[in-house]
Design a protein around this motif. Structure first.
Motif, mmCIF file in Angstrom:
data_model
loop_
_atom_site.group_PDB
_atom_site.id
_atom_site.type_symbol
_atom_site.label_atom_id
_atom_site.label_comp_id
_atom_site.label_asym_id
_atom_site.label_seq_id
_atom_site.Cartn_x
_atom_site.Cartn_y
_atom_site.Cartn_z
ATOM 1 N N GLN A 159 0.838 -1.199 0.000
ATOM 2 C CA GLN A 159 0.000 0.000 0.000
ATOM 3 C C GLN A 159 0.871 1.246 0.000
ATOM 4 O OE1 GLN A 159 -2.852 -0.358 3.160
ATOM 5 N NE2 GLN A 159 -3.749 -2.206 2.258
ATOM 6 N N GLN A 180 -6.883 2.220 3.746
ATOM 7 C CA GLN A 180 -7.955 1.230 3.734
ATOM 8 C C GLN A 180 -8.917 1.583 4.870
ATOM 9 O OE1 GLN A 180 -6.069 -2.534 4.635
ATOM 10 N NE2 GLN A 180 -4.827 -1.680 6.274
ATOM 11 N N SER A 182 -9.918 -0.675 6.916
ATOM 12 C CA SER A 182 -9.687 -1.705 7.936
ATOM 13 C C SER A 182 -9.303 -1.173 9.325
ATOM 14 C CB SER A 182 -8.630 -2.701 7.443
ATOM 15 O OG SER A 182 -9.087 -3.323 6.259
ATOM 16 N N GLN A 185 -11.666 -1.705 12.114
ATOM 17 C CA GLN A 185 -11.808 -2.971 12.857
ATOM 18 C C GLN A 185 -11.296 -2.831 14.297
ATOM 19 O OE1 GLN A 185 -10.397 -6.534 10.909
ATOM 20 N NE2 GLN A 185 -10.814 -5.736 8.857
ATOM 21 N N ARG A 206 -4.296 6.358 -1.644
ATOM 22 C CA ARG A 206 -2.991 5.715 -1.845
ATOM 23 C C ARG A 206 -2.189 6.511 -2.853
ATOM 24 N NH1 ARG A 206 -4.643 -0.780 -1.798
ATOM 25 N NH2 ARG A 206 -5.950 -0.562 0.050
ATOM 26 N N GLN A 220 -14.113 2.584 0.293
ATOM 27 C CA GLN A 220 -14.246 1.188 0.694
ATOM 28 C C GLN A 220 -15.402 1.103 1.675
ATOM 29 O OE1 GLN A 220 -10.594 -0.388 2.391
ATOM 30 N NE2 GLN A 220 -9.828 -1.027 0.389
ATOM 31 N N GLU A 222 -15.952 -1.259 4.848
ATOM 32 C CA GLU A 222 -15.381 -2.312 5.678
ATOM 33 C C GLU A 222 -16.526 -3.038 6.372
ATOM 34 O OE1 GLU A 222 -12.194 -2.488 5.567
ATOM 35 O OE2 GLU A 222 -11.706 -4.024 7.040
ATOM 36 N N PHE A 260 -4.079 -11.347 3.297
ATOM 37 C CA PHE A 260 -4.067 -10.063 3.994
ATOM 38 C C PHE A 260 -3.565 -10.368 5.401
ATOM 39 C CE2 PHE A 260 -7.590 -10.145 0.981
ATOM 40 C CZ PHE A 260 -7.338 -9.030 0.200
ATOM 41 N N PHE A 262 -4.150 -9.375 8.253
ATOM 42 C CA PHE A 262 -5.070 -9.301 9.391
ATOM 43 C C PHE A 262 -6.192 -10.320 9.311
ATOM 44 C CE2 PHE A 262 -7.454 -6.586 6.459
ATOM 45 C CZ PHE A 262 -6.433 -5.945 5.770
ATOM 46 N N VAL A 263 -6.114 -11.250 8.358
ATOM 47 C CA VAL A 263 -7.095 -12.346 8.302
ATOM 48 C C VAL A 263 -6.370 -13.674 8.090
ATOM 49 C CG1 VAL A 263 -9.059 -10.989 7.478
ATOM 50 C CG2 VAL A 263 -7.462 -11.977 5.820
ATOM 51 N N GLY A 282 -11.798 -7.925 -0.682
ATOM 52 C CA GLY A 282 -10.947 -8.840 0.064
ATOM 53 C C GLY A 282 -11.657 -9.182 1.353
ATOM 54 N N ALA A 283 -11.400 -10.389 1.873
ATOM 55 C CA ALA A 283 -12.115 -10.814 3.082
ATOM 56 C C ALA A 283 -11.351 -11.930 3.768
ATOM 57 C CB ALA A 283 -13.526 -11.290 2.722
ATOM 58 N N GLY A 284 -11.856 -12.339 4.911
ATOM 59 C CA GLY A 284 -11.235 -13.469 5.598
ATOM 60 C C GLY A 284 -11.693 -13.550 7.042
ATOM 61 N N ALA A 305 -14.120 -10.552 8.373
ATOM 62 C CA ALA A 305 -14.045 -9.156 7.937
ATOM 63 C C ALA A 305 -13.979 -9.119 6.424
ATOM 64 C CB ALA A 305 -12.818 -8.472 8.540
ATOM 65 N N PHE A 306 -14.421 -8.020 5.871
ATOM 66 C CA PHE A 306 -14.299 -7.838 4.419
ATOM 67 C C PHE A 306 -14.143 -6.356 4.119
ATOM 68 C CE2 PHE A 306 -18.790 -8.113 5.609
ATOM 69 C CZ PHE A 306 -19.326 -6.946 5.086
ATOM 70 N N GLY A 307 -13.537 -6.063 2.974
ATOM 71 C CA GLY A 307 -13.415 -4.677 2.516
ATOM 72 C C GLY A 307 -13.768 -4.631 1.048
#
Ligand code: PHE
Length: 337
Positions: A159, A180, A182, A185, A206, A220, A222, A260, A262-263, A282-284, A305-307
């Motif tokens: 990033q 992001q 995120s 969270q 970014r 995004q 989240e 990612f 964090f997942v 993205g998720a997880g 979580a997902f973004g």
């Protein structure tokens, strides 16, 4: 009232002209007055012409008086003309058609990003997720460290970051424009105990070269759910249902493994676009380390979580060919929504 029979024709003319000028109440009336008294064939010119028939001693006095009157009348006329223009009397009475129907003022509309975000948030809200908003200027700690991305972690290089104050001497690290959503969270989890079910929309930034599918600013949404017993099946069920609500039941959806920090495990989800897969999120499952960073017991709680990127969703849903349209402020694009 006009007084023509008088020993002194100049005084008589002055009286008549002044009376009629004050009665002139329109641009037309003013012009008629000017022609009648100051025009080339007007009454004052007539008097000046007749001077020649006077005896020389009378002629000089009468000539001076007539010229004085001319100056007076011209000044009075100019003054009245200016005043009548200012009050709008020079417009004909029918210049404004009061019976015309009113015209609707041109109304603005919601930006396409706002519209698609509201639609997406509605879908999640109906599934039990509550909307919370976060800050666009964020601490390094929340944007990275709390999300299991320590300073020396190569994932930071994924990033490109716009720093506000990079080298701050603080436990929270530097200050940046969030890359992001995120960081919401850990922020939410620090504020409350499980169960958590939130969605958090907002802008991200970014330091990025732009092209048809990349912008340096974008939105995004989240999502985060933490509770006892949440599993990967809950993640898939939620995101399938989201896709069904936004794209309809027939649109094909694909999950793939992704990484990612964090997942664990991590996935991404793509949507079919005429035989091509376009990634929208993205998720997880929330990484145990992220849970313990905020003081949650990872043995007791699990979460997902997902973004998801609203502009990407809009590209797919409306067939927009270039993501840069969203922030180029071109009304030809914006007014289509
Ligand atoms: N924040 C990630 C990104 O911007 C997306 C993501 C959100 C991935 C939540 C997993 C869980 O790429």
């Amino acid at each position: 009232m006009t007084s023509t029979a008088s020993e002194d024709p100049i005084s008589a003319l002055r009286t008549e002209a002044v009376e009629q000028l004050s009665a002139a109440d329109s641009a037309d009336a003013l012009e008629s007055w000017r022609v009648e008294f100051l025009g080339r064939k007007g009454k004052l010119t007539g008097i000046l012409r007749n001077l020649g028939s006077l005896k020389p001693d009378q002629r000089r006095a009468a000539g001076a008086a007539a010229n004085r009157l001319k100056g007076e009348l011209e000044a009075a006329f100019e003054e009245k003309l200016t005043a009548s223009k200012r009050s709008g009397a020079s417009q004909p009475a029918d210049a404004i058609d009061v019976t015309l129907p009113g015209r609707r003022p041109r109304a603005g509309g919601l930006h396409p990003s706002t519209q698609i975000m509201r639609e997406m948030l509605d879908a999640f809200n109906e599934m039990g997720f509550q909307t919370v908003e976060g800050n666009e200027v964020e601490l390094e700690r929340y944007n990275f460290d709390m999300l299991n991305i320590p300073a020396d972690h190569p994932a930071r290089d994924m990033q490109d970051t716009i720093w506000i104050d990079r080298d701050r001497d603080s436990a929270d690290g530097g200050i940046l424009l969030r890359t992001q959503t995120s960081p919401m969270q850990p922020r939410i989890m620090e504020q409350q105990d499980p169960p958590v079910r939130i969605v958090s929309p907002g802008k991200c930034f970014r330091f990025e070269a732009t092209d048809a599918t990349h912008e340096w600013q974008f939105h995004q949404i989240e999502g985060l759910a933490v509770d006892e017993g949440l599993s990967f099946a809950d993640l898939k069920g939620t995101l399938y249902e989201f896709a069904r609500r936004i794209f309809g039941a027939d649109r094909k959806v694909r999950f793939r493994c992704d990484f990612f920090p964090f997942v664990e495990p991590g996935v991404d989800m793509s949507i079919d676009w005429d035989g091509r897969w376009v990634e929208i999120l993205g998720a997880g499952m929330v990484h145990p380390r992220v849970l313990s960073n905020v003081g949650y017991d990872p043995e007791k709680y699990t979460g997902f979580a997902f973004g998801v990127g609203p502009e990407r969703v809009a590209l797919l849903k409306y067939g927009i060919e270039d993501i840069r349209h969203f922030f180029s402020n071109d009304l030809r694009f914006l007014s289509q929504f």
